[in-house]
Design an enzyme around this catalytic site. Sequence first.
Site, PDB file in Angstrom:
ATOM      1  N   GLY A 143       0.789  -1.212   0.000  1.00  0.00           N
ATOM      2  CA  GLY A 143       0.000   0.000   0.000  1.00  0.00           C
ATOM      3  C   GLY A 143       0.827   1.271   0.000  1.00  0.00           C
ATOM      4  O   GLY A 143       0.329   2.336  -0.360  1.00  0.00           O
ATOM      5  N   GLU A 190       6.458   0.102  -3.834  1.00  0.00           N
ATOM      6  CA  GLU A 190       6.915  -1.131  -4.453  1.00  0.00           C
ATOM      7  C   GLU A 190       8.410  -1.314  -4.222  1.00  0.00           C
ATOM      8  O   GLU A 190       9.141  -0.345  -3.974  1.00  0.00           O
ATOM      9  CB  GLU A 190       6.605  -1.126  -5.954  1.00  0.00           C
ATOM     10  CG  GLU A 190       5.128  -1.047  -6.262  1.00  0.00           C
ATOM     11  CD  GLU A 190       4.825  -0.800  -7.733  1.00  0.00           C
ATOM     12  OE1 GLU A 190       3.675  -1.001  -8.139  1.00  0.00           O
ATOM     13  OE2 GLU A 190       5.759  -0.396  -8.467  1.00  0.00           O
ATOM     14  N   ASP A 227       8.915  -0.426  13.443  1.00  0.00           N
ATOM     15  CA  ASP A 227       8.444  -1.623  12.727  1.00  0.00           C
ATOM     16  C   ASP A 227       9.453  -2.765  12.866  1.00  0.00           C
ATOM     17  O   ASP A 227       9.843  -3.387  11.880  1.00  0.00           O
ATOM     18  CB  ASP A 227       8.209  -1.294  11.254  1.00  0.00           C
ATOM     19  CG  ASP A 227       7.377  -2.359  10.545  1.00  0.00           C
ATOM     20  OD1 ASP A 227       6.731  -3.160  11.243  1.00  0.00           O
ATOM     21  OD2 ASP A 227       7.386  -2.396   9.303  1.00  0.00           O
TER      22      ASP A 227
END
Length: 448
Positions: free
Chosen positions: A23, A26, A148
């Site tokens: 989302g 790429e 993350d």
Amino acid sequence: MGAAAAPRQLGRYELLACLAKGGMGEVYLACTRGPGGFERLVVVKTALPVSDNSEQMLLAEARLAATLSHTNIVQVHDVGIEGGAVFLAMEYLHGQDLRAIVARSWGTQRTLGLDPAIAIVLSVCAGLHYAHDKRDSDGGALELVHRDVSPSNVIVTYDGGVKLIDFGIAKATSLPSVTELGTVKGKPGYMSPEQCRCEPLDRRSDVFCAGIVLYELTTGVRPFAGDNEYLVTKAILEGDPVWPSALDPAYPPELEATVRRALAKDRRDRQPSAHALHEQLATFASKHRLDVSQFALARAMASLFDVELGAWQAAQESERSLLEYVVQQTRSDAAPPRPALVVAPSAPRLRRARWPRIAALAGIIGAFAAGAWLFHDGRAPSESKSPAPVVAPVVVPAVAPADAAVAAAVPDAAPAAVVQPVVTHHAPPPMRPIIRPAKQPKRDELIR
């Protein structure tokens, strides 16, 4: 920017193959060439086009990540804007991410083992501490937070190196705040409580996420799981995981104390920094004489990925370059599939072993039911009747048992084969005629 519309040339990088889509952008396998046959294999990550107001801030954060230079952080070579979208070119890592490593180790009915697990988390902590302590040219603290830290963002190379990736879209709290465009919110199951509540973050949020990875690698179970994102977030905010000693009585108490502290709900109760967590794990490894060297981790990778390393060795013997080999493997459908990650939310995976016995028991019950029906009817089945169903256990590709949750499956994953009862219909063998007695016996006498 769609995959079909992506230019073959992005800046000075030649795009060779699309590795992933998401989302936010790429990821491409690419290379840059120079005089004298110079070639460098890189990974180019593109972000979706952003507004003019946030573009410069996003680019500033990406350039900040490019200044990070540490053994355990992926090196960002270049940052730029092409077609209104920010892109990063970073070093290519010849190895596997933790998702594939955990899936491969669990798929072979082996745990990863304390030695490689502690070695990986030690390296993650070292990279995090370096980033957390990073300062600008004027000596001011940048207070960089990754946000993350998850298995998909930890790469272990085949030579035993450990790299933390995706610092390119991490958040520097010292920079002026912008919209959430381009920032990492984290993945379900790998976020701190304060991150779930959208509160301001500091380095202790990354410590909590590192504790999640430590728990998962050393137990084989995710600490926070659920059927959907809401339940996972609720578990992080309100629930405690099943602590390691309840899963395995032999789990070292010192290691469990470290895990419990890292997963404390209140950030004030955790280790104050990734360095403090590193020190506790290093002390534990030294006390228990664990081999946490890069060479030991390379041996573990060679054991888990012997097929992949064998293919690479054959390519080297054929005098093919790494670039040629990786491009062929990326574009070829013959590349070995990456196994799916199957995790149990609150129980060891040993429960899977009961399924073959259940299938065998189902076969016995089916055979008994067919025999009882023949006795009760008192005659051979006629041609007009449907043949009796016979339950035969067969091996079919399937997902894990009902008490397991499939989480974050790797693309093109090959699910594990489990034994399940399958009902098939076969005509029974010819039977001799049954001569009825003058007086039909009672059912209870016939069964005896």
